[in-house]
Design a protein around this motif. Structure first.
Motif, PDB file in Angstrom:
ATOM      1  N   SER A   1       0.836  -1.196   0.000  1.00  0.00           N
ATOM      2  CA  SER A   1       0.000   0.000   0.000  1.00  0.00           C
ATOM      3  C   SER A   1       0.875   1.252   0.000  1.00  0.00           C
ATOM      4  O   SER A   1       2.043   1.188   0.386  1.00  0.00           O
ATOM      5  CB  SER A   1      -0.909   0.006   1.234  1.00  0.00           C
ATOM      6  N   PRO A   2       0.294   2.379  -0.422  1.00  0.00           N
ATOM      7  CA  PRO A   2       1.064   3.633  -0.383  1.00  0.00           C
ATOM      8  C   PRO A   2       1.502   4.009   1.037  1.00  0.00           C
ATOM      9  O   PRO A   2       2.578   4.568   1.228  1.00  0.00           O
ATOM     10  CB  PRO A   2       0.099   4.670  -0.953  1.00  0.00           C
ATOM     11  N   GLY A   3       0.695   3.696   2.022  1.00  0.00           N
ATOM     12  CA  GLY A   3       1.053   3.989   3.401  1.00  0.00           C
ATOM     13  C   GLY A   3       2.261   3.182   3.854  1.00  0.00           C
ATOM     14  O   GLY A   3       3.143   3.696   4.556  1.00  0.00           O
ATOM     15  N   LYS A   4       2.295   1.917   3.468  1.00  0.00           N
ATOM     16  CA  LYS A   4       3.432   1.067   3.802  1.00  0.00           C
ATOM     17  C   LYS A   4       4.695   1.555   3.098  1.00  0.00           C
ATOM     18  O   LYS A   4       5.775   1.582   3.685  1.00  0.00           O
ATOM     19  CB  LYS A   4       3.116  -0.376   3.404  1.00  0.00           C
ATOM     20  N   LEU A   5       4.547   1.983   1.842  1.00  0.00           N
ATOM     21  CA  LEU A   5       5.684   2.528   1.092  1.00  0.00           C
ATOM     22  C   LEU A   5       6.223   3.776   1.777  1.00  0.00           C
ATOM     23  O   LEU A   5       7.437   3.928   1.950  1.00  0.00           O
ATOM     24  CB  LEU A   5       5.271   2.843  -0.349  1.00  0.00           C
ATOM     25  N   ALA A   6       5.332   4.653   2.213  1.00  0.00           N
ATOM     26  CA  ALA A   6       5.752   5.884   2.902  1.00  0.00           C
ATOM     27  C   ALA A   6       6.486   5.562   4.200  1.00  0.00           C
ATOM     28  O   ALA A   6       7.515   6.164   4.505  1.00  0.00           O
ATOM     29  CB  ALA A   6       4.545   6.766   3.176  1.00  0.00           C
ATOM     30  N   SER A   7       5.979   4.592   4.964  1.00  0.00           N
ATOM     31  CA  SER A   7       6.649   4.254   6.223  1.00  0.00           C
ATOM     32  C   SER A   7       8.014   3.622   5.971  1.00  0.00           C
ATOM     33  O   SER A   7       8.967   3.877   6.713  1.00  0.00           O
ATOM     34  CB  SER A   7       5.778   3.328   7.065  1.00  0.00           C
ATOM     35  N   LEU A   8       8.132   2.833   4.908  1.00  0.00           N
ATOM     36  CA  LEU A   8       9.435   2.257   4.565  1.00  0.00           C
ATOM     37  C   LEU A   8      10.422   3.349   4.153  1.00  0.00           C
ATOM     38  O   LEU A   8      11.603   3.294   4.499  1.00  0.00           O
ATOM     39  CB  LEU A   8       9.287   1.230   3.435  1.00  0.00           C
ATOM     40  N   MET A   9       9.937   4.357   3.431  1.00  0.00           N
ATOM     41  CA  MET A   9      10.818   5.456   3.027  1.00  0.00           C
ATOM     42  C   MET A   9      11.247   6.283   4.229  1.00  0.00           C
ATOM     43  O   MET A   9      12.379   6.745   4.297  1.00  0.00           O
ATOM     44  CB  MET A   9      10.130   6.332   1.984  1.00  0.00           C
ATOM     45  N   HIS A  10      10.356   6.447   5.189  1.00  0.00           N
ATOM     46  CA  HIS A  10      10.701   7.200   6.398  1.00  0.00           C
ATOM     47  C   HIS A  10      11.715   6.449   7.249  1.00  0.00           C
ATOM     48  O   HIS A  10      12.446   7.062   8.020  1.00  0.00           O
ATOM     49  CB  HIS A  10       9.455   7.507   7.221  1.00  0.00           C
ATOM     50  N   ASN A  11      11.770   5.125   7.129  1.00  0.00           N
ATOM     51  CA  ASN A  11      12.694   4.323   7.920  1.00  0.00           C
ATOM     52  C   ASN A  11      14.061   4.155   7.273  1.00  0.00           C
ATOM     53  O   ASN A  11      14.936   3.515   7.853  1.00  0.00           O
ATOM     54  CB  ASN A  11      12.089   2.947   8.212  1.00  0.00           C
ATOM     55  N   THR A  12      14.265   4.711   6.077  1.00  0.00           N
ATOM     56  CA  THR A  12      15.575   4.641   5.447  1.00  0.00           C
ATOM     57  C   THR A  12      16.520   5.643   6.104  1.00  0.00           C
ATOM     58  O   THR A  12      16.092   6.495   6.882  1.00  0.00           O
ATOM     59  CB  THR A  12      15.491   4.957   3.938  1.00  0.00           C
ATOM     60  N   TRP A  13      17.786   5.551   5.767  1.00  0.00           N
ATOM     61  CA  TRP A  13      18.772   6.486   6.299  1.00  0.00           C
ATOM     62  C   TRP A  13      18.381   7.908   5.938  1.00  0.00           C
ATOM     63  O   TRP A  13      18.500   8.820   6.755  1.00  0.00           O
ATOM     64  CB  TRP A  13      20.153   6.145   5.724  1.00  0.00           C
ATOM     65  N   TYR A  14      17.889   8.118   4.727  1.00  0.00           N
ATOM     66  CA  TYR A  14      17.518   9.452   4.263  1.00  0.00           C
ATOM     67  C   TYR A  14      16.256   9.949   4.964  1.00  0.00           C
ATOM     68  O   TYR A  14      16.164  11.121   5.302  1.00  0.00           O
ATOM     69  CB  TYR A  14      17.326   9.453   2.742  1.00  0.00           C
ATOM     70  N   GLY A  15      15.302   9.082   5.166  1.00  0.00           N
ATOM     71  CA  GLY A  15      14.081   9.466   5.865  1.00  0.00           C
ATOM     72  C   GLY A  15      14.342   9.850   7.306  1.00  0.00           C
ATOM     73  O   GLY A  15      13.718  10.765   7.841  1.00  0.00           O
ATOM     74  N   LYS A  16      15.280   9.174   7.934  1.00  0.00           N
ATOM     75  CA  LYS A  16      15.621   9.492   9.324  1.00  0.00           C
ATOM     76  C   LYS A  16      16.379  10.811   9.437  1.00  0.00           C
ATOM     77  O   LYS A  16      16.319  11.473  10.460  1.00  0.00           O
ATOM     78  CB  LYS A  16      16.454   8.369   9.922  1.00  0.00           C
ATOM     79  N   ARG A  17      17.105  11.194   8.397  1.00  0.00           N
ATOM     80  CA  ARG A  17      17.874  12.443   8.422  1.00  0.00           C
ATOM     81  C   ARG A  17      17.011  13.660   8.131  1.00  0.00           C
ATOM     82  O   ARG A  17      17.361  14.768   8.504  1.00  0.00           O
ATOM     83  CB  ARG A  17      19.028  12.412   7.407  1.00  0.00           C
ATOM     84  N   ALA A  18      15.901  13.459   7.445  1.00  0.00           N
ATOM     85  CA  ALA A  18      15.018  14.581   7.124  1.00  0.00           C
ATOM     86  C   ALA A  18      14.166  14.890   8.341  1.00  0.00           C
ATOM     87  O   ALA A  18      13.682  13.978   9.017  1.00  0.00           O
ATOM     88  CB  ALA A  18      14.137  14.232   5.940  1.00  0.00           C
ATOM     89  N   LEU A  19      14.000  16.163   8.638  1.00  0.00           N
ATOM     90  CA  LEU A  19      13.180  16.540   9.791  1.00  0.00           C
ATOM     91  C   LEU A  19      11.752  16.074   9.582  1.00  0.00           C
ATOM     92  O   LEU A  19      11.146  15.481  10.453  1.00  0.00           O
ATOM     93  CB  LEU A  19      13.230  18.053   9.998  1.00  0.00           C
ATOM     94  N   SER A  20      11.221  16.363   8.423  1.00  0.00           N
ATOM     95  CA  SER A  20       9.909  15.856   8.048  1.00  0.00           C
ATOM     96  C   SER A  20       9.810  15.961   6.537  1.00  0.00           C
ATOM     97  O   SER A  20      10.287  16.924   5.950  1.00  0.00           O
ATOM     98  CB  SER A  20       8.791  16.660   8.702  1.00  0.00           C
ATOM     99  N   PHE A  21       9.260  14.950   5.934  1.00  0.00           N
ATOM    100  CA  PHE A  21       9.049  15.025   4.501  1.00  0.00           C
ATOM    101  C   PHE A  21       7.840  14.187   4.137  1.00  0.00           C
ATOM    102  O   PHE A  21       7.525  13.201   4.764  1.00  0.00           O
ATOM    103  CB  PHE A  21      10.292  14.597   3.716  1.00  0.00           C
ATOM    104  N   ASP A  22       7.179  14.653   3.119  1.00  0.00           N
ATOM    105  CA  ASP A  22       6.053  13.949   2.553  1.00  0.00           C
ATOM    106  C   ASP A  22       6.588  13.225   1.331  1.00  0.00           C
ATOM    107  O   ASP A  22       7.414  13.757   0.600  1.00  0.00           O
ATOM    108  CB  ASP A  22       4.967  14.962   2.167  1.00  0.00           C
ATOM    109  N   CYS A  23       6.140  12.018   1.092  1.00  0.00           N
ATOM    110  CA  CYS A  23       6.647  11.275  -0.055  1.00  0.00           C
ATOM    111  C   CYS A  23       6.402  12.021  -1.356  1.00  0.00           C
ATOM    112  O   CYS A  23       7.134  11.842  -2.315  1.00  0.00           O
ATOM    113  CB  CYS A  23       6.023   9.885  -0.108  1.00  0.00           C
ATOM    114  N   GLY A  24       5.385  12.852  -1.403  1.00  0.00           N
ATOM    115  CA  GLY A  24       5.140  13.648  -2.590  1.00  0.00           C
ATOM    116  C   GLY A  24       6.185  14.733  -2.797  1.00  0.00           C
ATOM    117  O   GLY A  24       6.273  15.330  -3.859  1.00  0.00           O
ATOM    118  N   GLU A  25       6.991  14.984  -1.776  1.00  0.00           N
ATOM    119  CA  GLU A  25       8.031  16.005  -1.842  1.00  0.00           C
ATOM    120  C   GLU A  25       9.425  15.391  -1.882  1.00  0.00           C
ATOM    121  O   GLU A  25      10.380  15.950  -1.358  1.00  0.00           O
ATOM    122  CB  GLU A  25       7.915  16.953  -0.654  1.00  0.00           C
TER     123      GLU A  25
END
Length: 142
Positions: free
Chosen positions: A56-80
């Motif tokens: 699902s798109p929600g699962k994809l977003a959570s996986l992206m937030h758990n990457t090294w890059y997602g953890k370094r970003a203060l906050s990001f939306d997958c659309g951004e």
């Protein structure tokens, strides 16, 4: 220096392509794998596999937030992801420039900045060409 800058760029491109292929084109996993550059820097193969096969798109977003890059970003939306891509690459280029001021790092950081400047000028010119309001053009540039 080249490993860090190019590796970060490749990782972010892979994340953007996976996201777009899943969200906008609903591509099957086998087709998405053909888009992915087979080189990784901070992304693990398991993370890429998880993003490609996310149900699902929600699962994809959570996986992206758990990457090294997602953890370094203060906050990001997958659309951004493009905004995050530019932020991370700018940070990497300028950190390398600061660490090695008398090397090619200074030249590559300068060229990266010039590339971003050209992209902004192109956006402004296209906005004027298509008759967009000045505030809307600024939103694309800013």
């Amino acid at each position: 220096m080249m490993t860090r800058t190019l590796g970060s760029g490749i990782d972010m491109l892979n994340m953007m392509w996976i996201y777009r292929a899943r969200k906008y084109y609903q591509m099957p996993a086998a087709s998405i794998y053909t888009l992915v550059i087979p080189i990784t820097y901070r992304l693990k193969d398991e993370e890429i596999r998880g993003m490609v096969t996310a149900e699902s798109p929600g699962k994809l977003a959570s996986l992206m937030h758990n990457t090294w890059y997602g953890k370094r970003a203060l906050s990001f939306d997958c659309g951004e992801l493009e905004k995050l891509y530019r932020q991370i690459l700018r940070k990497v280029y300028w950190e390398e420039r600061r660490r090695n001021p008398y090397s090619m790092a200074a030249v590559t950081a300068y060229l990266y900045d010039k590339e971003q400047e050209i992209d902004k000028l192109t956006s402004v010119l296209e906005g004027v060409r298509y008759g967009l309001a000045s505030q809307e053009i600024l939103s694309y540039v800013g």
